[in-house]
Design a protein around this motif. Structure first.
Motif, PDB file in Angstrom:
ATOM      1  N   HIS A   6       0.800  -1.225   0.000  1.00 47.27           N
ATOM      2  CA  HIS A   6       0.000   0.000   0.000  1.00 47.27           C
ATOM      3  C   HIS A   6       0.831   1.272   0.000  1.00 47.27           C
ATOM      4  O   HIS A   6       0.282   2.350  -0.131  1.00 47.27           O
ATOM      5  CB  HIS A   6      -0.928   0.033   1.213  1.00 47.27           C
ATOM      6  N   HIS A   9       2.155   4.955  -2.932  1.00 44.51           N
ATOM      7  CA  HIS A   9       1.570   6.264  -3.238  1.00 44.51           C
ATOM      8  C   HIS A   9       2.661   7.328  -3.252  1.00 44.51           C
ATOM      9  O   HIS A   9       3.756   7.133  -2.737  1.00 44.51           O
ATOM     10  CB  HIS A   9       0.509   6.627  -2.197  1.00 44.51           C
ATOM     11  N   THR A  14      -0.318   9.588   2.824  1.00 44.77           N
ATOM     12  CA  THR A  14      -1.487   9.037   2.142  1.00 44.77           C
ATOM     13  C   THR A  14      -1.455   7.512   2.181  1.00 44.77           C
ATOM     14  O   THR A  14      -2.485   6.868   2.407  1.00 44.77           O
ATOM     15  CB  THR A  14      -1.534   9.515   0.680  1.00 44.77           C
ATOM     16  N   GLY A  15      -0.292   6.933   1.978  1.00 41.80           N
ATOM     17  CA  GLY A  15      -0.160   5.481   2.035  1.00 41.80           C
ATOM     18  C   GLY A  15      -0.485   4.933   3.409  1.00 41.80           C
ATOM     19  O   GLY A  15      -1.211   3.948   3.538  1.00 41.80           O
ATOM     20  N   THR A  18      -4.190   5.132   4.060  1.00 40.60           N
ATOM     21  CA  THR A  18      -4.891   4.070   3.335  1.00 40.60           C
ATOM     22  C   THR A  18      -4.801   2.754   4.088  1.00 40.60           C
ATOM     23  O   THR A  18      -5.799   2.045   4.245  1.00 40.60           O
ATOM     24  CB  THR A  18      -4.298   3.916   1.920  1.00 40.60           C
ATOM     25  N   MET A  21      -6.970   2.896   7.177  1.00 42.43           N
ATOM     26  CA  MET A  21      -8.389   2.844   6.837  1.00 42.43           C
ATOM     27  C   MET A  21      -8.818   1.411   6.523  1.00 42.43           C
ATOM     28  O   MET A  21      -9.811   0.922   7.066  1.00 42.43           O
ATOM     29  CB  MET A  21      -8.692   3.745   5.642  1.00 42.43           C
ATOM     30  N   PHE A  22      -8.067   0.722   5.650  1.00 42.31           N
ATOM     31  CA  PHE A  22      -8.441  -0.644   5.293  1.00 42.31           C
ATOM     32  C   PHE A  22      -8.348  -1.588   6.481  1.00 42.31           C
ATOM     33  O   PHE A  22      -9.236  -2.409   6.707  1.00 42.31           O
ATOM     34  CB  PHE A  22      -7.584  -1.161   4.138  1.00 42.31           C
TER      35      PHE A  22
END
Length: 64
Positions: A6, A9, A14-15, A18, A21-22
């Motif tokens: 992930h 990015h 941002t990575g 992410t 979040m997941f």
């Protein structure tokens, strides 16, 4: 296992967002399954299936 797939990015922030979040959504989903069924084997099975999907994606990403 989670971060290398992930963090491609442009921004590390941002990575990481992410990934959080997941993983957070997956944790909430597993918590829901536990609270609904009170059966650890359902949660373990879902986790195994998700891990197998990640392994398949990772192998495809590596070009094998």
């Amino acid at each position: 296992m989670h971060l290398p797939t992930h963090l491609h990015h442009e921004s590390v922030v941002t990575g990481l967002a992410t990934v959080l979040m997941f993983q957070g959504l997956f944790g909430v989903f597993c918590g829901y399954l536990w609270s609904r069924y009170r059966n650890i084997w359902i949660v373990i099975t879902v986790h195994i299936v998700v891990n197998l999907a990640y392994v398949d994606l990772l192998l495809g990403w590596l070009g094998r």
